[in-house]
Design an enzyme around this catalytic site. Structure first.
Site, mmCIF file in Angstrom:
data_model
loop_
_atom_site.group_PDB
_atom_site.id
_atom_site.type_symbol
_atom_site.label_atom_id
_atom_site.label_comp_id
_atom_site.label_asym_id
_atom_site.label_seq_id
_atom_site.Cartn_x
_atom_site.Cartn_y
_atom_site.Cartn_z
ATOM 1 N N GLU A 1 30.429 -70.152 19.926
ATOM 2 C CA GLU A 1 30.984 -71.471 19.816
ATOM 3 C C GLU A 1 30.318 -72.351 19.185
ATOM 4 O O GLU A 1 29.147 -72.627 19.714
ATOM 5 C CB GLU A 1 31.551 -71.691 21.440
ATOM 6 C CG GLU A 1 32.476 -72.650 21.619
ATOM 7 C CD GLU A 1 32.009 -74.064 21.818
ATOM 8 O OE1 GLU A 1 32.134 -74.824 20.679
ATOM 9 O OE2 GLU A 1 31.272 -74.436 22.725
ATOM 10 N N CYS B 1 31.466 -80.776 21.555
ATOM 11 C CA CYS B 1 31.796 -80.427 20.382
ATOM 12 C C CYS B 1 33.304 -80.300 20.014
ATOM 13 O O CYS B 1 33.805 -80.474 18.992
ATOM 14 C CB CYS B 1 31.517 -78.691 20.265
ATOM 15 S SG CYS B 1 31.957 -77.857 21.794
ATOM 16 N N GLU C 1 29.341 -83.558 12.254
ATOM 17 C CA GLU C 1 29.406 -83.615 13.774
ATOM 18 C C GLU C 1 28.204 -84.647 14.035
ATOM 19 O O GLU C 1 27.298 -84.426 13.681
ATOM 20 C CB GLU C 1 29.234 -82.480 14.415
ATOM 21 C CG GLU C 1 29.477 -82.388 15.934
ATOM 22 C CD GLU C 1 29.457 -81.015 16.502
ATOM 23 O OE1 GLU C 1 30.351 -80.782 17.553
ATOM 24 O OE2 GLU C 1 28.498 -80.331 16.129
ATOM 25 N N LYS D 1 18.929 -67.409 28.090
ATOM 26 C CA LYS D 1 18.279 -68.164 27.542
ATOM 27 C C LYS D 1 18.923 -69.592 27.524
ATOM 28 O O LYS D 1 19.708 -69.968 26.598
ATOM 29 C CB LYS D 1 17.678 -67.901 26.029
ATOM 30 C CG LYS D 1 16.604 -68.986 25.591
ATOM 31 C CD LYS D 1 16.531 -69.434 24.128
ATOM 32 C CE LYS D 1 17.376 -70.208 23.718
ATOM 33 N NZ LYS D 1 17.035 -71.651 24.138
#
Length: 477
Positions: free
Chosen positions: A245, A279, A379, A170
């Site tokens: 992750e 990231c 973040e 997906k």
């Protein structure tokens, strides 16, 4: 306008059971360039049935067969390279030069690194009289994000194929075009029916259906920490393996013996990689307090040189945020930085001058940031750098490690021994010493809320293998 209406299930392009449609928007122009069909639980179930049916035969393929398949995939991908470049430019706003030289090359780099692993990897080995056998984990659910579209797909699909697994992918609905191209490549390369399946859809529908499906043996997820928590919850009832992750807030420690101009400029470049939408990039720059003013001046000067603009221009360095929601999120963080007292030395709220359309963000640098500020903790996922002062090496380590994340860390010093010593103390799945080149054989993954499990190279292959110990196998020989 193009409709992307089909899923790839059991070696065929098929219609979704009950499709919902979403517009695909070019983030550089805010214009609709297509429509994507989204599926649901019934589509996932069809794909899982196909993957389960194909698993037994696929698990018995030889390593040589798997290597040949990966080489065919690589050859076809290389032939269609420009299509992937254009897809990433259009769907997630990667500047054309970065798409061609930064994004698209990741596929051959990762596949070749994996082929090198397969040259020496032992799927069976003896430990005394015990034979260890590394077998494919089974049917894998692969859930990928939009920010590195082909990279994130290939670091899951390629090792799953190399291990002998079958899978249901997906991709993000914001990067589905490049994922559909990968499905075409795999189909042309001769991946057997059912081994690879693709279902487009949203996280709450298709993602949750994959994570909770009782006949999926493993889920590999890349995305936000928030979404990763939901995947883990959905997977818990079936006790499947979950590799994640997730997010990051990586610190870049500049020690007091660095060549400051070079170290700061390269740090800014690292932070602005992929328009800040990565990231593991160094978004917190830690500098000795006595060097703060000079570092801030260098960073501001560097940020102002970045060319933000249309993604089809060869000289554009920073593209837009992927969508309006991400654009607004980054704007909110910039405003919070100002409100909480950080010193804005470059960029700021709003679009860059001359860009009225597109989700473009001004390359932004804050100095005098304290570890308790929002922009130092959260973040941001945009071209925003926070420069934080410190007074000792110990304080720098404490600030760097003082976050819930642990994906990556960076340390710069003119003394390799000093840098190595500090690197040992930093919490991060990857620690980069003195701006090294990428190592595609090195394990990639995080500590704490940055996830669990590893991708890339041998570590990535092992994630898709179960360990069987046949005790007494060698007795009596």
């Amino acid at each position: 306008m193009k409709d992307y209406a089909k899923f790839y299930i059991d070696g065929m392009w098929v219609d979704p059971v009950n499709p919902a449609w979403v517009d695909l928007v070019d983030p550089g122009t805010e214009e609709i360039h297509g429509r994507l069909a989204l599926g649901g639980r019934e589509d996932v179930n069809r794909a899982v049935i196909a993957a389960r049916r194909a698993f037994t035969a696929n698990a018995e393929t030889s390593v040589d067969e798997r290597k040949q398949l990966l080489r065919r995939i690589l050859d076809i991908y290389t032939r269609r390279y420009d299509e992937f470049v254009e897809a990433m430019r259009l769907e997630m706003g990667a500047p054309i030069t970065f798409a061609a030289k930064g994004q698209a090359p990741r596929v051959p780099l990762h596949v070749n690194a994996l082929l090198d692993v397969l040259e020496h990897f032992q799927f069976e080995e003896d430990r005394g009289s015990t034979r260890l056998r590394y077998e494919p984990v089974g049917v894998c659910g692969l859930i990928t994000p939009w920010n590195w579209p082909v990279n994130q797909v290939i670091v899951k699909v390629a090792p799953a194929l190399a291990a002998g697994c079958t899978m249901v992918l997906k991709p993000s609905e914001y990067s589905a075009v490049s994922a559909l191209l990968i499905a075409e490549v795999l189909d042309e390369a001769g991946v057997p029916p059912g081994v690879f399946n693709l279902v487009n859809g949203g996280g709450p529908e298709v993602g949750a259906a994959i994570a909770s499906h009782e006949d999926i043996d493993m889920v590999s997820f890349t995305g936000s920490t928030r979404a990763g928590i939901e995947v883990a919850r959905a997977a818990a009832a079936t006790v499947k393996r979950v590799a994640q992750e997730l997010g990051g807030k990586s610190a870049n420690i500049l020690l007091d013996d660095v060549k400051l101009d070079d170290a700061v400029r390269r740090g800014v470049s690292g932070c602005f990689t992929n328009s800040g939408q990565s990231c593991s990039i160094p978004t917190r720059m830690l500098v000795p307090r006595k060097m703060m003013a000079e570092a801030a001046s260098i960073a501001a000067e560097a940020a102002k040189t970045y060319r933000v603009g249309p993604t089809d221009r060869d000289d554009t360095q920073l593209g837009p945020m992927v969508n309006e929601s991400q654009f607004m999120r980054v704007q909110d963080f910039i405003r919070q930085g100002i409100e909480e007292g950080a010193t804005l030395v470059a960029g700021g709220p709003g679009r860059p001058e001359g860009l009225e359309k597109g989700y473009f963000v001004r390359p932004t640098v804050f100095s005098g940031v304290t570890p308790d500020m929002t922009i130092a903790k959260e973040e941001i996922f945009g071209p925003v750098l926070a420069i934080i002062p410190y007074d000792s090496d110990d304080e720098a380590v404490a600030i760097a490690n003082g976050t819930s994340y642990g994906l990556a860390a960076y340390v710069q010093s003119s003394s390799p021994d000093r840098a190595r010593g500090l690197a040992r103390r930093l919490n991060g799945g990857q620690v980069h010493i003195n701006y090294p080149p990428p190592d595609f054989a090195a394990p990639f993954g995080g500590f704490r809320r940055s996830g669990n499990g590893r991708e890339w190279g041998e570590a990535g292959l092992r994630e898709y293998l179960e360990t069987k110990a046949m005790i007494g196998y060698g007795a009596g020989q």
